[in-house]
Scaffold this active site. Structure first.
Site, short mmCIF file in Angstrom:
data_model
loop_
_atom_site.label_atom_id
_atom_site.label_comp_id
_atom_site.label_asym_id
_atom_site.label_seq_id
_atom_site.Cartn_x
_atom_site.Cartn_y
_atom_site.Cartn_z
N CYS A 127 -27.63 -38.46 -8.65
CA CYS A 127 -28.87 -38.24 -7.90
C CYS A 127 -29.68 -39.51 -7.68
O CYS A 127 -30.58 -39.55 -6.84
CB CYS A 127 -29.72 -37.18 -8.60
SG CYS A 127 -28.87 -35.60 -8.65
N ASN A 166 -30.78 -29.16 -3.90
CA ASN A 166 -30.51 -30.51 -4.38
C ASN A 166 -29.23 -31.02 -3.71
O ASN A 166 -28.14 -30.55 -4.03
CB ASN A 166 -30.36 -30.46 -5.91
CG ASN A 166 -30.10 -31.83 -6.51
OD1 ASN A 166 -29.84 -32.81 -5.80
ND2 ASN A 166 -30.14 -31.91 -7.83
N HIS A 194 -36.63 -37.70 -5.63
CA HIS A 194 -35.41 -36.89 -5.59
C HIS A 194 -35.79 -35.43 -5.76
O HIS A 194 -36.70 -35.09 -6.52
CB HIS A 194 -34.49 -37.34 -6.73
CG HIS A 194 -33.34 -36.42 -6.97
ND1 HIS A 194 -32.45 -36.08 -5.97
CD2 HIS A 194 -32.94 -35.74 -8.07
CE1 HIS A 194 -31.56 -35.25 -6.46
NE2 HIS A 194 -31.83 -35.02 -7.73
O1 UT7 Z 1 -30.51 -33.63 -9.92
C1 UT7 Z 1 -29.73 -33.61 -11.06
C2 UT7 Z 1 -30.56 -33.41 -12.23
N1 UT7 Z 1 -30.74 -32.02 -12.48
C3 UT7 Z 1 -31.93 -31.54 -12.73
O2 UT7 Z 1 -32.91 -32.25 -12.68
C4 UT7 Z 1 -32.03 -30.09 -13.13
C5 UT7 Z 1 -32.98 -29.95 -14.29
N2 UT7 Z 1 -33.06 -28.60 -14.82
C6 UT7 Z 1 -33.68 -27.59 -14.15
O3 UT7 Z 1 -34.13 -27.76 -13.03
C7 UT7 Z 1 -33.88 -26.27 -14.87
O4 UT7 Z 1 -33.55 -26.43 -16.22
C8 UT7 Z 1 -33.04 -25.10 -14.26
C9 UT7 Z 1 -33.59 -24.72 -12.91
C10 UT7 Z 1 -31.58 -25.51 -14.16
C11 UT7 Z 1 -33.16 -23.87 -15.17
O5 UT7 Z 1 -34.52 -23.52 -15.31
P1 UT7 Z 1 -35.12 -23.23 -16.77
O6 UT7 Z 1 -36.52 -22.84 -16.58
O7 UT7 Z 1 -34.84 -24.44 -17.61
O8 UT7 Z 1 -34.29 -21.98 -17.23
P2 UT7 Z 1 -33.34 -21.84 -18.52
O9 UT7 Z 1 -32.09 -22.64 -18.35
O10 UT7 Z 1 -34.17 -22.05 -19.74
O11 UT7 Z 1 -32.99 -20.30 -18.42
C12 UT7 Z 1 -33.99 -19.30 -18.60
C13 UT7 Z 1 -33.32 -17.95 -18.45
C14 UT7 Z 1 -32.05 -17.80 -19.27
O12 UT7 Z 1 -31.98 -16.47 -19.72
P3 UT7 Z 1 -32.41 -16.09 -21.23
O13 UT7 Z 1 -31.53 -16.90 -22.11
O14 UT7 Z 1 -33.85 -16.49 -21.34
O15 UT7 Z 1 -32.19 -14.63 -21.29
C15 UT7 Z 1 -30.96 -18.03 -18.27
O16 UT7 Z 1 -29.76 -17.39 -18.61
O17 UT7 Z 1 -32.93 -17.79 -17.07
C16 UT7 Z 1 -31.55 -17.42 -17.02
N3 UT7 Z 1 -31.01 -17.93 -15.79
C17 UT7 Z 1 -31.09 -17.26 -14.64
N4 UT7 Z 1 -31.61 -16.05 -14.32
C18 UT7 Z 1 -31.55 -15.65 -13.05
C19 UT7 Z 1 -30.39 -19.12 -15.57
N5 UT7 Z 1 -30.06 -19.21 -14.27
C20 UT7 Z 1 -30.49 -18.07 -13.67
C21 UT7 Z 1 -30.43 -17.59 -12.35
N6 UT7 Z 1 -30.98 -16.38 -12.10
N7 UT7 Z 1 -29.89 -18.30 -11.35
#
Ligand code: UT7
Length: 334
Positions: A117, A289, A259
């Site tokens: 990225c 992204n 980004h």
């Molecule tokens: O450009 C490259 C660099 N990448 C980034 O900068 C990405 C950085 N990370 C992020 O943007 C975020 O961490 C994500 C968008 C990937 C995830 O958001 P989050 O607020 O960190 O969510 P999480 O991973 O803590 O997941 C929260 C919950 C989980 O369920 P439980 O364990 O709380 O029951 C996940 O399983 O959300 C669940 N979950 C989803 N639910 C519905 C994860 N993906 C999804 C989804 N739909 N697509």
């Protein structure tokens, strides 16, 4: 940054996204997710994807042609191109070679640059330094990624995030006395990030085999929270560092072009820096992204909104897989 007799400036911009759309509702029919979850956690509403058969070089060429046409620049005059991507058409030859041939840039040299990225920023810096060194007058810098080719559309945690797209800028030597162009950069890599965002197979560590395919190891694997925490901290730190060492206060900036990985990362960085939200470019809602494509796509957006005029003071920033990170300061010059 040491002063050199030559300054690089951006003299043209072009971008390309494929027409096919993948909406959050489409994704909710493929994996267990909702439009509401994706919008609130990421800011994304839809993303563009290539049709089967279209590859990174095709998007790169479309963006490059638009860029060169804007300047009326004949590709035959081009001497160097740098293509930032993590989704090359093939492992080798470099996608830069394929783009060179398709453009008809017959006197050109160049290479692919892999910094995920942060790739577009690193390519910009490399091109600007080639011009600053006085060895070349024009460099075409392209960021292009076909993320749909390495995304697992069964993994809801990653498949909602990414899209396909490309952008290109023409760098050229500024006239003596022209104050517009590249001012400074700060870049950093930290390999501890390799554990949190990577593609496990297909390289020399773990070559392709039936087993790697069966285990879905040719796709992006990400520990989102780890990357999120790093991105929020590092984007702020590098922006602060580059502003402080150039004695620029946030209110002097005309535009912040980050980004586009997650809207929450961008707004948190903007708030910590004390930036006017009107000056922050966020277009992740429409594109997701696109990795090396996000910053030139966001430049095009900034220009449409009237935030980029000759002399505008612009801060660019990125964090990505590696980890890689960077911030760049420039005065717009088109
Ligand atoms: O450009 C490259 C660099 N990448 C980034 O900068 C990405 C950085 N990370 C992020 O943007 C975020 O961490 C994500 C968008 C990937 C995830 O958001 P989050 O607020 O960190 O969510 P999480 O991973 O803590 O997941 C929260 C919950 C989980 O369920 P439980 O364990 O709380 O029951 C996940 O399983 O959300 C669940 N979950 C989803 N639910 C519905 C994860 N993906 C999804 C989804 N739909 N697509």
């Amino acid at each position: 940054m040491p002063s050199t007799p030559y300054r690089a400036r951006i003299s043209a911009l072009g971008s390309y996204v494929p027409p096919r759309l993948l909406t959050n509702d489409d994704l909710s029919k493929m994996v267990d997710t909702t439009d509401e979850w994706i919008r609130t956690r990421t800011g994304i509403a839809e993303r563009h994807l290539v049709e089967p058969g279209m590859a990174t070089s095709d998007m790169a060429v479309a963006a490059a042609r638009a860029c060169l046409a804007e300047r009326g620049f004949d590709p035959a005059r081009l001497r160097m191109l740098i293509l930032a991507t993590v989704t090359p058409d093939m492992m080798f030859p470099s996608t830069a070679c394929l783009v060179q041939q398709k453009l008809g840039a017959e006197k050109c040299w160049g290479f692919d640059l892999s910094a995920a990225c942060s790739g577009f920023l690193y390519a910009l810096t490399t091109g600007a330094q080639m011009i600053a060194a006085g060895v070349i007058e024009h460099v075409l810098v392209i960021g292009a990624d076909t993320m749909s080719s390495i995304i697992d559309y069964q993994d809801r945690a990653t498949c909602v995030l990414f899209g396909d797209g490309a952008g290109a800028v023409l760098l050229e030597r500024a006239e003596p006395g022209d104050e517009n162009g590249f001012l400074d950069f700060v870049h950093q890599i930290e390999g501890e990030g390799a554990a949190y965002l990577y593609m496990p197979a297909g390289g020399s560590r773990c070559p392709a085999s039936q087993e790697t395919v069966a285990k879905r190891m040719h796709y992006v694997h990400q520990e989102g929270q780890q990357v999120f925490k790093y991105a929020i901290r590092k984007m702020y730190e590098l922006c602060k560092e580059i502003l402080d060492r150039n004695r620029i206060t946030p209110d002097q900036l005309d535009c912040f072009i980050p980004h586009q990985a997650n809207q929450r990362i961008i707004t948190a960085t903007g708030e910590r820096l004390g930036l006017d939200p009107e000056k922050i470019i966020i277009n992740i809602g429409r594109y997701g992204n696109t990795t090396a494509g996000t910053i030139p796509l966001a430049m095009a957006e900034a220009r449409r909104r009237g935030l980029l005029r000759p002399g505008s003071l612009v801060l660019l920033a990125a964090v990505g897989a590696g980890y890689t990170a960077g911030a760049t300061l420039l005065r717009w010059s088109v």
